[in-house]
Design a protein around this motif. Structure first.
Motif, PDB file in Angstrom:
ATOM      1  N   HIS A   9     -30.199  10.738  20.888  1.00  0.00           N
ATOM      2  CA  HIS A   9     -29.071  10.759  21.818  1.00  0.00           C
ATOM      3  C   HIS A   9     -28.581  12.189  21.983  1.00  0.00           C
ATOM      4  O   HIS A   9     -28.174  12.818  21.023  1.00  0.00           O
ATOM      5  N   ASP A  10     -28.638  12.668  23.168  1.00  0.00           N
ATOM      6  CA  ASP A  10     -28.065  13.963  23.493  1.00  0.00           C
ATOM      7  C   ASP A  10     -26.847  13.716  24.363  1.00  0.00           C
ATOM      8  O   ASP A  10     -26.900  12.938  25.306  1.00  0.00           O
ATOM      9  N   TYR A  11     -25.754  14.363  24.027  1.00  0.00           N
ATOM     10  CA  TYR A  11     -24.515  14.168  24.758  1.00  0.00           C
ATOM     11  C   TYR A  11     -24.054  15.486  25.367  1.00  0.00           C
ATOM     12  O   TYR A  11     -24.266  16.553  24.801  1.00  0.00           O
ATOM     13  N   CYS A  12     -23.401  15.367  26.489  1.00  0.00           N
ATOM     14  CA  CYS A  12     -22.855  16.534  27.161  1.00  0.00           C
ATOM     15  C   CYS A  12     -21.524  16.135  27.788  1.00  0.00           C
ATOM     16  O   CYS A  12     -21.403  15.057  28.369  1.00  0.00           O
ATOM     17  N   TRP A  13     -20.536  16.992  27.664  1.00  0.00           N
ATOM     18  CA  TRP A  13     -19.237  16.749  28.262  1.00  0.00           C
ATOM     19  C   TRP A  13     -19.050  17.736  29.397  1.00  0.00           C
ATOM     20  O   TRP A  13     -19.334  18.925  29.253  1.00  0.00           O
ATOM     21  N   PHE A  14     -18.537  17.238  30.501  1.00  0.00           N
ATOM     22  CA  PHE A  14     -18.237  18.081  31.645  1.00  0.00           C
ATOM     23  C   PHE A  14     -16.739  18.080  31.866  1.00  0.00           C
ATOM     24  O   PHE A  14     -16.117  17.016  31.895  1.00  0.00           O
ATOM     25  N   GLY A  38     -30.640  11.833  36.524  1.00  0.00           N
ATOM     26  CA  GLY A  38     -31.184  10.957  35.489  1.00  0.00           C
ATOM     27  C   GLY A  38     -30.307  10.815  34.269  1.00  0.00           C
ATOM     28  O   GLY A  38     -30.767  10.384  33.220  1.00  0.00           O
ATOM     29  N   THR A  39     -29.046  11.170  34.389  1.00  0.00           N
ATOM     30  CA  THR A  39     -28.135  11.039  33.257  1.00  0.00           C
ATOM     31  C   THR A  39     -27.420   9.694  33.305  1.00  0.00           C
ATOM     32  O   THR A  39     -27.335   9.055  34.350  1.00  0.00           O
ATOM     33  N   SER A  40     -26.924   9.280  32.176  1.00  0.00           N
ATOM     34  CA  SER A  40     -26.126   8.056  32.087  1.00  0.00           C
ATOM     35  C   SER A  40     -24.699   8.447  31.758  1.00  0.00           C
ATOM     36  O   SER A  40     -24.460   9.260  30.870  1.00  0.00           O
ATOM     37  N   THR A  41     -23.765   7.872  32.465  1.00  0.00           N
ATOM     38  CA  THR A  41     -22.356   8.149  32.219  1.00  0.00           C
ATOM     39  C   THR A  41     -21.815   7.127  31.239  1.00  0.00           C
ATOM     40  O   THR A  41     -21.909   5.924  31.464  1.00  0.00           O
ATOM     41  N   LEU A  42     -21.258   7.614  30.133  1.00  0.00           N
ATOM     42  CA  LEU A  42     -20.655   6.726  29.144  1.00  0.00           C
ATOM     43  C   LEU A  42     -19.188   6.489  29.439  1.00  0.00           C
ATOM     44  O   LEU A  42     -18.680   5.397  29.262  1.00  0.00           O
TER      45      LEU A  42
END
Length: 65
Positions: A9-14, A38-42
């Motif tokens: 799991h790689d996470y990124c915050w914008f 291709g990202t998934s929004t949590l």
């Protein structure tokens, strides 16, 4: 003995925001473009307003994380 760590799991915050034009529409478009990569929004935060700082003679900002 070797230990291999696999990150599944790689996470990124914008942090998104602006104070010019139709910011709400711009934020919606940004979400669409990010997800098209291709990202998934949590989770998407609610919109919140913040006062400008530095040069204070401008509109307040609308922000979202």
């Amino acid at each position: 003995m070797s230990i291999i760590l696999v990150n599944t799991h790689d996470y990124c915050w914008f942090g998104l925001g602006g104070n010019c034009g139709d910011v709400k529409s711009t934020l919606k478009r940004a979400h669409t473009l990010i997800e098209s990569m291709g990202t998934s929004t949590l989770y998407i935060s609610q919109l919140y307003r913040s006062e400008p700082w530095g040069y204070s003679q401008q509109n307040e900002f609308i922000n979202q994380v």
